[in-house]
Scaffold this motif. Structure first.
Motif, PDB file in Angstrom:
ATOM      1  N   PRO A 319       1.008  -1.152  -0.056  1.00 15.30           N
ATOM      2  CA  PRO A 319       0.286   0.090  -0.149  1.00 15.30           C
ATOM      3  C   PRO A 319       1.362   1.703   0.284  1.00 15.30           C
ATOM      4  N   GLU A 320       1.888   0.960   0.821  1.00 12.89           N
ATOM      5  CA  GLU A 320       3.030   2.683   0.428  1.00 12.89           C
ATOM      6  C   GLU A 320       3.675   2.739  -0.827  1.00 12.89           C
ATOM      7  N   GLN A 321       3.134   3.675  -1.499  1.00 17.56           N
ATOM      8  CA  GLN A 321       3.890   3.476  -2.700  1.00 17.56           C
ATOM      9  C   GLN A 321       5.193   4.239  -2.404  1.00 17.56           C
ATOM     10  N   ARG A 322       4.976   4.880  -2.286  1.00 18.29           N
ATOM     11  CA  ARG A 322       6.690   5.474  -2.383  1.00 18.29           C
ATOM     12  C   ARG A 322       7.941   4.210  -1.833  1.00 18.29           C
ATOM     13  N   SER A 323       6.890   3.799  -0.771  1.00 21.84           N
ATOM     14  CA  SER A 323       8.710   2.613  -0.529  1.00 21.84           C
ATOM     15  C   SER A 323       8.139   1.559  -2.115  1.00 21.84           C
ATOM     16  N   ALA A 324       7.367   1.330  -2.888  1.00 15.76           N
ATOM     17  CA  ALA A 324       7.580  -0.147  -3.401  1.00 15.76           C
ATOM     18  C   ALA A 324       8.170   1.673  -4.961  1.00 15.76           C
ATOM     19  N   GLU A 325       7.811   2.390  -4.847  1.00 10.80           N
ATOM     20  CA  GLU A 325       9.135   3.333  -6.187  1.00 10.80           C
ATOM     21  C   GLU A 325      10.148   2.956  -5.940  1.00 10.80           C
ATOM     22  N   LEU A 326      10.963   3.725  -4.129  1.00 10.72           N
ATOM     23  CA  LEU A 326      12.235   3.321  -4.063  1.00 10.72           C
ATOM     24  C   LEU A 326      12.698   2.303  -3.846  1.00 10.72           C
ATOM     25  N   ALA A 327      11.427   0.918  -3.646  1.00  5.11           N
ATOM     26  CA  ALA A 327      12.445  -0.201  -3.629  1.00  5.11           C
ATOM     27  C   ALA A 327      13.266  -1.017  -4.895  1.00  5.11           C
ATOM     28  N   GLY A 328      12.161  -0.232  -5.769  1.00  7.57           N
ATOM     29  CA  GLY A 328      12.118  -0.647  -7.397  1.00  7.57           C
ATOM     30  C   GLY A 328      12.810  -0.158  -8.282  1.00  7.57           C
ATOM     31  N   LEU A 329      13.650   1.037  -7.601  1.00  7.14           N
ATOM     32  CA  LEU A 329      15.189   1.668  -8.175  1.00  7.14           C
ATOM     33  C   LEU A 329      16.206   1.412  -7.707  1.00  7.14           C
ATOM     34  N   TYR A 330      15.688   0.325  -6.617  1.00 14.88           N
ATOM     35  CA  TYR A 330      17.199   0.127  -5.976  1.00 14.88           C
ATOM     36  C   TYR A 330      17.053  -1.551  -6.415  1.00 14.88           C
ATOM     37  N   LEU A 331      15.767  -1.738  -6.813  1.00 13.48           N
ATOM     38  CA  LEU A 331      16.300  -3.242  -7.391  1.00 13.48           C
ATOM     39  C   LEU A 331      16.644  -3.443  -9.022  1.00 13.48           C
ATOM     40  N   ARG A 332      16.064  -2.188  -9.991  1.00 12.85           N
ATOM     41  CA  ARG A 332      16.558  -2.080 -11.241  1.00 12.85           C
ATOM     42  C   ARG A 332      17.990  -2.411 -11.257  1.00 12.85           C
TER      43      ARG A 332
END
Length: 648
Positions: A319-332
């Protein structure tokens, strides 16, 4: 855990080795550490999965060598931590089916020492007739010698041999010099006679010293490799709680979809590389390494796609969209380090198969401090912020195989490398079949705790950040009792294999005492510093207060955690690791998960509820396995080990 897959592993190993040996022309002999040079006698009845499979694989190649399998030899701990988060199910280690020269010497030294401590051989140094009170106290606390029975004091038993032989000792006063082989054979006869007559006993001092000697380097190695994970969380946490939660979310995703896949599949090399080395065809070890590296690189394509599009996936789950966005950046960014990590996981098995267990430790002694420095440098000094952490991880992941290659090339291990070959692109079938059970096991180990991280994201960003700190702390404290359990496993297995049931029981009791001390130490440390430790990870007051509030709950299961790890180790030493696997699976997935979700979401205990299930599970694991060990017949364990050895 591994026992149900034993027939599959044995058949796959035999099939792979048969094909490789049929087509592979290696003119060199077996060399050091190969099957022709094994003469270790201090026996072991450890893991039936690793030992018996090793025997079966070697018998396919050279039947006359199976009698020298690991089940008949003294070993030291060989398991090396593989990092990542805290596993729900204690991993099992597999040992190669051969002895190095160093380990054969350790075997003989151990036997001599036990003979001396039981007054069956003259002491190394002359004993003083009179001792001071301080000397007697020191001897009582630290000396591993058994006290002489009263009847032996009155009528001393003649030692089995009357003089400590040297390299040039003669069998007769004026006879020819005794050869090394004759001396070893004489020692073997003396040792076997002492064991057969029940004269070999041990003391708690000896077992405590042995446990310390085995466990201390393992603890260092475990903490070093886990520090690779802690460094990013520690550095990014001070940027904010959103960033701290994002790192935890990214690490969870990377573990489940990538790292656990690499680690699980690479476990097949524990069997394949060891069997290739034990067959006397050293170059096959390098061939197996190449196959696994290419296989994992192929799998990196789908793993990389998952990581590259992880932001879209996580936004649908978290549900935390900002956390998901940063996690996606980390994984990329992390995708760039995946090939290096896959290569290191394979290379680690390559050196372990040759008995080079310290190679990974030396690599980590360089890489771990560099990783911490790069996190600080990139995130804070260069001002890269959040993206600096995954960049540091990428550099470290690619540095690890380079350092390991340097160790192999300049120090030891290159005798098993024969250059790149096209043969590495075929005969993958047996390797894949052998790797799949390992993949399932490792995924099961990590999934339970990763689910808690995912669940915490449904409460708030603060809860996700706090969960990141709590899981890191509990995983860090686990890096002490788990390597001790590995050491206890090896020691008990050694003694069981040597048919020394009483000595094995003494060693197990010492291991239990050490586990209690470590568990209480961890509990006191976390409880005393509960208001200070969170501040090392973040400056956010809400997160610090939440961690300080939940941490006492984590304190309550530190003793159970240490005891559960110790019980798992002793079960491995008894060759009953399947008991630990089933108990852990039941307690975590049938008991812990329902309790965690019921209390967290049903009773609205939030983070406290998630950890309640873990505390209950660890208490059950320690109780069930402890009761099983209490009821275990150690004499029956010796008989079972002898039967496995005979079958091998």
């Amino acid at each position: 855990m591994s026992t149900p897959h034993q027939p599959i592993k044995a058949r796959s190993t035999q099939e792979s080795l048969a094909r490789d040996l049929a087509e592979y022309d290696d003119p060199e002999g077996s060399g050091d550490g190969g099957p022709d040079e094994r003469d270790g006698r201090f026996q072991r009845g450890d893991n039936p999965t690793s030992d018996d499979e090793s025997s079966s694989g070697a018998s396919t190649v050279r039947p006359e060598e199976t009698q020298h399998s690991m089940a008949n030899s003294y070993r030291r701990p060989s398991f090396v931590a593989f990092g990542g988060t805290r596993p729900a199910i204690t991993p099992q280690q597999s040992d190669p089916a051969w002895l190095t020269k160093k380990e054969k010497k350790q075997s003989r030294d151990e036997e001599r020492s036990l003979l001396r401590d039981n007054h069956l051989a003259p002491p190394k140094h002359p004993e003083s007739a009179k001792r001071s009170t301080i000397s007697q106290l020191y001897r009582w606390i630290f000396s591993s010698k058994r006290p002489r029975p009263a009847e032996d004091v009155e009528a001393p038993v003649a030692p089995l041999f009357t003089a400590e032989p040297s390299e040039t000792s003669a069998l007769l006063g004026h006879g020819p010099e005794e050869s090394t082989r004759s001396r070893h054979e004489r020692l073997n006869r003396q040792w076997e006679e002492a064991v057969a007559t029940g004269k070999i006993k041990t003391t708690w001092q000896r077992e405590a010293k042995t446990l310390w000697r085995y466990a201390s380097p393992l603890v260092v190695t475990f903490i070093l490799q886990y520090s690779l994970t802690v460094a990013s969380i520690f550095t990014v946490g001070h940027l904010g709680k959103v960033e701290l939660g994002a790192v935890s979310l990214a690490s969870m995703t990377a573990n489940i979809t990538g790292y656990a896949v690499y680690q699980g599949l690479a476990t097949s090399l524990d069997t394949l590389c060891a069997q290739a080395y034990g067959s006397g065809k050293k170059k096959l070890v390098g061939l197996q390494l190449q196959r696994m590296v290419y296989f994992l690189w192929v799998l990196t394509i789908p793993i990389g796609l998952v990581w590259f599009f992880a932001e879209r996936i996580l936004q649908r789950i978290v549900p935390e969209q900002r956390s998901a966005e940063l996690a996606g950046l980390y994984l990329r960014i992390l995708v760039l380090g995946a090939p290096g990590y896959a290569c290191f996981e394979s290379g680690k098995r390559f050196v372990q198969a040759q008995g080079l267990f310290s190679a990974t430790t030396y690599v980590l002694l360089i890489a771990a401090p560099l990783n911490a420095f790069m996190n600080w440098l990139f995130v804070w000094q260069f001002g890269w912020g959040f993206v600096g952490a995954p960049i540091a991880v990428v550099v470290t992941d690619n540095l690890l195989p380079i350092l390991l290659f340097a160790y192999v090339y300049f120090i030891d291990g290159k005798q098993c490398w024969n250059g790149l070959t096209k043969k590495a692109f075929h005969n993958w079938g047996p390797m894949v079949k052998l790797a799949l059970p390992g993949l399932l096991m490792v995924e099961a180990e990590f999934l339970a705790f990763e689910i808690l991280t995912l669940a915490s994201s449904y409460f708030s960003t603060t809860h996700l950040a706090a969960q990141s700190i709590l899981s890191t702390l509990t995983a860090l404290t686990f890096q002490i009792p788990f390597p001790i359990s590995v050491a206890a496993s090896t020691r008990v297995a050694n003694l069981i294999g040597a048919t020394l049931a009483d000595a094995a029981k003494t060693s197990a009791k010492v291991a239990f005492c050490v586990a209690c001390i470590v568990g209480l130490f961890n509990a006191v440390l976390l409880f005393t510093l509960r208001n200070h430790i969170p501040q090392l990870f973040t400056n956010d007051r809400e997160v610090v207060e939440l961690v300080a509030r939940v941490l006492p709950l984590c304190v309550t299961f530190q003793l159970f955690d240490a005891l559960a790890a110790n019980c798992n180790g002793l079960l491995r030493g008894l060759g009953r690791q399947e008991i630990g696997g089933y108990v852990n699976l039941f307690c975590y997935y049938v008991v812990a998960m329902p309790i965690s979700f019921g209390t967290a979401f049903g009773l609205h205990w939030n983070l406290e509820g998630l950890w309640t299930g873990v505390a209950v599970a660890l208490g059950l694991v320690a109780s069930i396995e402890g009761y099983f060990l209490y009821q275990t017949s150690w004499e029956k364990a010796v008989e079972d080990a002898q039967h496995r050895n005979e079958v091998g």
